[in-house]
Design an enzyme around this catalytic site. Structure first.
Site, mmCIF file in Angstrom:
data_model
loop_
_atom_site.group_PDB
_atom_site.id
_atom_site.type_symbol
_atom_site.label_atom_id
_atom_site.label_comp_id
_atom_site.label_asym_id
_atom_site.label_seq_id
_atom_site.Cartn_x
_atom_site.Cartn_y
_atom_site.Cartn_z
ATOM 1 N N HIS A 202 1.522 32.724 65.400
ATOM 2 C CA HIS A 202 0.927 31.799 64.785
ATOM 3 C C HIS A 202 0.266 32.284 63.524
ATOM 4 O O HIS A 202 -0.384 31.294 62.750
ATOM 5 C CB HIS A 202 -0.442 31.058 65.650
ATOM 6 N N GLU A 444 8.468 22.977 76.641
ATOM 7 C CA GLU A 444 8.425 24.466 76.031
ATOM 8 C C GLU A 444 8.522 25.575 77.277
ATOM 9 O O GLU A 444 8.710 26.698 76.869
ATOM 10 C CB GLU A 444 7.035 24.704 75.252
ATOM 11 N N ASP A 468 7.848 28.383 71.787
ATOM 12 C CA ASP A 468 7.847 28.899 73.245
ATOM 13 C C ASP A 468 9.177 28.568 74.116
ATOM 14 O O ASP A 468 9.534 29.310 74.916
ATOM 15 C CB ASP A 468 6.681 28.379 74.074
ATOM 16 N N CYS A 515 8.203 19.542 67.847
ATOM 17 C CA CYS A 515 7.416 19.853 67.089
ATOM 18 C C CYS A 515 7.358 21.465 66.744
ATOM 19 O O CYS A 515 6.623 21.945 66.238
ATOM 20 C CB CYS A 515 5.936 19.541 67.595
HETATM 21 C C1 PEP Z 1 5.827 25.470 70.463
HETATM 22 O O1 PEP Z 1 5.703 26.289 71.214
HETATM 23 O O2 PEP Z 1 7.044 25.273 69.798
HETATM 24 C C2 PEP Z 1 4.652 24.953 69.962
HETATM 25 C C3 PEP Z 1 4.824 23.682 69.012
HETATM 26 O O3 PEP Z 1 3.394 25.307 70.556
HETATM 27 P P1 PEP Z 1 2.750 26.648 69.589
HETATM 28 O O4 PEP Z 1 3.492 26.944 68.653
HETATM 29 O O5 PEP Z 1 1.370 26.185 69.538
HETATM 30 O O6 PEP Z 1 2.863 27.423 71.134
HETATM 31 MG MG MG Z 2 3.865 26.341 72.368
#
Ligand code: PEP
Ligand code: MG
Length: 596
Positions: A202, A444, A468, A515
């Site tokens: 992140h 995910e 994920d 996403c």
């Molecule tokens: C993902 O896991 O692809 C997602 C969009 O969520 P995050 O990156 O916030 O875990």
């Molecule tokens: Mg995720």
């Protein structure tokens, strides 16, 4: 006389956020203070206690000075944290506990302080409430400040550094958390490079959102850079040049200009709609971590918000955001996204965001632990507060409510029951709630993909979270640089999971979105078209290039490509074939087709 053109070392890492910056480094030293451990004579214990008192007093002074500098700036929110730190400096457990150690164990102040900090960390790790356990990191920070004042070493927190830096500079550190990264918004930090991380941590995602060039995953990097060193950060190639020579500056400037030209050309094309030449329409929306990013999303023609990560509302603070505060944030997202919908995800606590203390046994592998919806279904009041805020905000736009980290259909049914309960409660209190909220789940976890047909009957849409999904499918953590050789979006196992999800969504007639970061990597756009995604949501800077690729593609060719690579046995074969296809069809976009 011409100076000898000595080349500066080039350190290779991972391009985490595109763009290039040239500038002076400012190094954040987060290393632990080294401290002496000695037994002392009984007579010396009084002077050790006095040394501790002086170190605590110096720490209080530093925090108060910092608080007066921070007030009235964009870091004003931090005064709450600084006040909490000041209170911790008066804490009996910490100060009296350390003095008791000095006296009874006859040890020096540093050793006694460290022992007390360890005991407090153990105390926190035994608490049930994970949000409170998170506060253990504040105690660590306070303890580190006292320790540095005892040993006479300099201590500077990120906020101190950010308020001190007055010229555009590049931040260098061993590690930055996602909560650190979002603090760089609207500061003089124009890029960063760190030892740790991968493209899907992140911290890297936040850098892309903030449009700050960044390189991550370059072990040993911070060790070689001093504050004031001239450096180049190439966030596309994933390179950092330390004290570059004139010829290196020329070479990187040329590369920067080439990439900017390609991006500028794409940015000129204003129309937001993206349809293939044979008429398959894909909605392109934006992933948002902080509400100010909505500006970039609107400017790049996003057709709504495909993911608003609400956990950022919970970061860099010592209390929980209230219902009203959350309501205001969600209302802003919904109003600014209108007439398009905004997909707002319930909080994803855990994983690499809002980390749990390292000392907890349960947090040994936070990715497999109490995270996201699991946490919300345990901490009902936190979840209900968020659902109330979301439902109240639904009256101000087109809300798509997204549940993260779903493993089992019962979690979805229980969430629906809570949503319904909150809706009735709100209506009874005279609030209006939209009657057209759509509910979706993040796919995910491989289990969710395997039962996608069952889940599809419960919800209005899927959003595939590849960040994920890839790590759980391949059992390769998304934040470990050494596992990058495995963590590939085009691994055949990942493609099969995508296929399962897509088939279930299309069979059940629900909306299929993505996403995860894969959605914004132009190298994968045609393959994703082949899986017939209705919507791709990404960091706003990726929108123009993905849109261009879709417009120049046909659904039939994309499906043929996806069908063909589906049967390959290795990542290398799939990647080779996709790359050949993309290079042949989009030669002018090759500099942007980085992939993983
Ligand atoms: C993902 O896991 O692809 C997602 C969009 O969520 P995050 O990156 O916030 O875990
Ligand atoms: Mg995720």
């Amino acid at each position: 006389m011409t100076p000898i053109d000595r080349l500066g070392p080039v350190v290779e890492g991972v391009g985490a956020s595109p763009g290039m910056v040239f500038g002076r480094a400012v190094v954040l030293d987060r290393g632990r203070a080294t401290y002496p451990k000695t037994h002392v004579e009984e007579e010396a214990t009084t002077s050790e206690c006095r040394r501790l008192d002086h170190a605590v007093a110096a720490s209080v002074q530093q925090l108060r000075r910092l608080k007066s500098r921070v007030g009235g700036t964009q870091f004003a929110e931090h005064t709450k944290i600084l006040e909490a730190h000041e209170l911790m400096l008066q804490d009996d457990l910490l100060i009296d506990g350390t003095k008791a150690q000095i006296r009874t164990e006859r040890i020096n102040a540093e050793w006694a302080l460290q022992r007390t900090l360890n005991q407090i960390a153990d105390f926190f790790s035994d608490l049930d409430d994970e949000y409170i356990r998170e506060r253990a990191t504040d105690v660590e920070t306070v303890g580190e400040r006292i320790m540095r004042n005892l040993t006479g070493e300099h201590f500077e927190s990120l906020v101190e550094l950010l308020t001190r830096v007055k010229e555009p500079s590049i931040l260098v550190a061993e590690r930055l958390t996602p909560a650190d990264a979002v603090q760089l918004f609207d500061t003089n930090i124009v890029g960063f490079c760190i030892d740790e991380g991968t493209r899907t941590t992140h911290t890297a995602i936040a850098a892309r959102s903030l449009e700050i060039p960044a390189v991550v995953g370059a072990p040993g990097l911070a060790e070689h850079i001093g504050t004031g060193d001239q450096i180049i950060v190439d966030g596309d190639a994933g390179e950092v040049v330390i004290r570059p020579s004139q010829s290196q500056i020329r070479k990187y400037t040329v590369r920067d200009e080439e990439l900017r030209a390609v991006r500028d050309r794409l940015d000129q094309k204003r129309s937001p709609s993206a349809a293939t030449s044979d008429g398959f329409e894909v909605v392109l929306s934006a992933n948002i971590d902080l509400t100010p990013e909505l500006d970039a999303a609107v400017a790049r023609g996003a057709q709504g918000v495909g993911l608003f990560r609400t956990e950022y509302l919970f970061m860099n603070r010592t209390d929980l955001p209230s219902e009203d505060e959350q309501f205001e944030a969600y209302r802003e997202v919904l109003e600014r996204a209108a007439p398009y919908p905004a997909t707002i995800r319930t909080v994803d606590i855990g994983g690499d965001k809002l980390e749990l203390p390292k000392s907890t046994g349960r947090a040994l592998n936070p990715f497999f632990g109490m995270r996201a919806l699991r946490y919300c279904l345990k901490e009902r009041s936190l979840f209900k507060t968020q659902i109330r805020a979301l439902l109240r905000a639904s009256a101000f736009g087109r809300l798509r409510l997204l549940l993260p980290f779903v493993t089992d259909v019962l979690e979805v049914r229980e969430s629906k029951r809570i949503i319904r309960e909150v809706e009735v409660e709100l209506q009874g209190q005279g609030f209006s709630v939209s009657d057209s909220i759509e509910l979706g789940v993040l796919i995910e976890i491989p289990a969710a993909a395997l039962i996608a047909d069952v889940l599809a009957r419960e919800v209005d849409f899927f959003s595939v979270g590849t960040n994920d999904l890839i790590q759980y499918t391949l059992a390769a953590a998304r934040d470990i640089a050494e596992l990058r050789y495995l963590y590939h979006p085009l691994h055949p196992a990942v493609l099969r999971v995508l296929r399962l999800t897509s088939d279930a969504a299309h069979r059940e007639g629900i909306r299929l979105c993505m996403c995860g970061e894969m959605a914004g990597e132009p190298l994968y756009t045609v393959v994703l078209l082949g899986y017939r995604f209705h919507e791709l949501s990404m960091t706003p800077s990726s929108l123009p290039v993905v849109r261009e690729i879709i417009r120049r593609s046909t659904l039939s060719e994309a499906r043929a490509l996806a069908d063909k690579v589906q049967y390959f046995g290795t990542y290398a074969e799939v990647n080779g074939d996709v790359r050949r296809y993309m290079d042949a069809h989009f030669p002018d976009l090759i500099p942007l087709l980085s992939g993983d």
